[in-house]
Design a protein around this motif. Structure first.
Motif, short mmCIF file in Angstrom:
data_model
loop_
_atom_site.label_atom_id
_atom_site.label_comp_id
_atom_site.label_asym_id
_atom_site.label_seq_id
_atom_site.Cartn_x
_atom_site.Cartn_y
_atom_site.Cartn_z
N LEU A 105 -5.05 -7.47 2.64
CA LEU A 105 -5.86 -7.28 1.43
C LEU A 105 -5.72 -8.48 0.49
N ARG A 126 0.83 -1.20 0.00
CA ARG A 126 0.00 0.00 0.00
C ARG A 126 0.87 1.25 0.00
N VAL A 161 -10.81 -11.16 0.36
CA VAL A 161 -11.39 -9.82 0.52
C VAL A 161 -12.32 -9.46 -0.63
#
Length: 339
Positions: free
Chosen positions: A268, A231, A273
């Motif tokens: 994630l 991220r 997810v």
């Protein structure tokens, strides 16, 4: 004094049956006592460190496994060490360098933890009469998982597919010789999983390679693709999460078991997810392996159910118990050095 065990000293000290039994006990304990394990944590800096902490009261030890995630020494192998602390004295008791490995009867050496954990899940989720296996992938995880699977089920035949015909042919020769079971290379993923009892999806892909339309009643599926999605500083994904299962696999599965819900959300993980975000399943329908072993959630209830196990990230509870077994055997055999 702490015992230091080098990688060349611990290969083969713990067998697959012993590893499976230890991991079974570890996840059962975690299911009964949720605070025994924390999800894998990633520490970013000039290198990335993954830290796996846990406590194993039934072995009187607590500790962690830590490994560097870059640079790789060679493909699939990272520098690693397990630190074990005595629960009786609170002092450092042992350091096991490298991942806990198994040698023969597999061609080469492989990581015990991941395959042993999948074998535990298969023991409780696959039909008891399951005998045939389809494998997608021909790397080290495919090899170790097939051997571990042979500990919990009596196998009759195996089919294998990977993109490289040379690799799948070599896999078939090696594993047939190692296990004494017919292993047949095939030309497509669909052919590999057609009319088999257990499916092993052992890839490092970014797009689904196993489709839910191929599922048949009674099958059990194990997939190991997990990992974390990087991220940016604001927490947004820098790339699309990787997947090896399509949404239909999740939609058609009657029982879905993973290692850790927190791990899936924190990292994630696409196979978990994304179907939840689309409303195909809820977090409550993603049962954890420890919960299954502790009898807190239902597993397979009949022979026609489709079961799915997603080995979605190694957990410290397995690393700690396996390292503790290595340290115990090393002391018994006079291996390692006290520092």
């Amino acid at each position: 004094m702490a015992l230091v065990v080098r990688p060349d000293e611990h290969v083969g000290l713990v067998s697959f049956p012993e590893a499976i039994d230890a991991v079974d006990r570890a996840f059962l304990a975690w299911g009964q006592q949720p605070k025994l394990n924390l999800p894998r944590q990633i520490v970013d800096g000039s290198i990335r460190l993954a830290v796996h902490p846990a406590s194993a009261p039934f072995l009187s030890t607590s500790g962690l496994m830590v490994h560097s995630r870059q640079p790789r020494v060679e493909r699939g192998i990272y520098p690693a060490a397990s630190l074990l602390f005595s629960q009786q004295t609170g002092v450092l008791d042992a350091i096991v360098l490298g991942r806990v490995l198994c040698g023969p009867p597999i061609a080469g050496v492989v990581d015990l933890r991941t395959a042993a954990t999948s074998a535990v899940a298969t023991k409780y989720l696959a039909r008891t009469d399951a005998q045939t296996v389809g494998v997608i992938g021909s790397g080290r995880q495919a090899r170790s998982h097939l051997v571990a699977l042979g500990v919990v089920r009596t196998l009759r035949s195996v089919k294998v597919y990977s993109r490289s015909s040379q690799n799948r042919d070599q896999f078939a020769r090696d594993m047939e010789a190692a296990m004494g079971v017919e292993v047949k290379p095939v030309d497509s993923a669909m052919m590999a999983v057609h009319e088999v009892d257990i499916v092993l999806v052992m890839t490092d892909t970014s797009r689904p390679v196993f489709l839910g339309e191929w599922l048949v009643p009674g099958q059990h599926v194990t997939s190991v693709l997990g990992g974390d999605t990087p991220r940016d500083p604001q927490g947004k994904p820098l790339k699309e999460p990787r997947r090896d299962l399509d949404d239909e696999v999740l939609r058609r599965s009657d029982v879905v078991v993973i290692n850790s819900r927190v791990q899936a959300g924190q990292d994630l993980q696409g196979d978990i997810v994304e179907p939840i975000e689309r409303g195909i399943l809820s977090w409550e329908q993603m049962h954890e392996l420890g919960e299954l072993l502790a009898g807190l959630v239902p597993g397979r209830e009949n022979s026609r159910q489709i079961t799915l196990y997603k080995n979605n990230g190694g957990q410290g509870i397995a690393d700690v118990v396996l390292a503790a077994l290595v340290a115990q055997r090393a002391r018994e055999q006079g291996l390692g050095v006290e520092v």
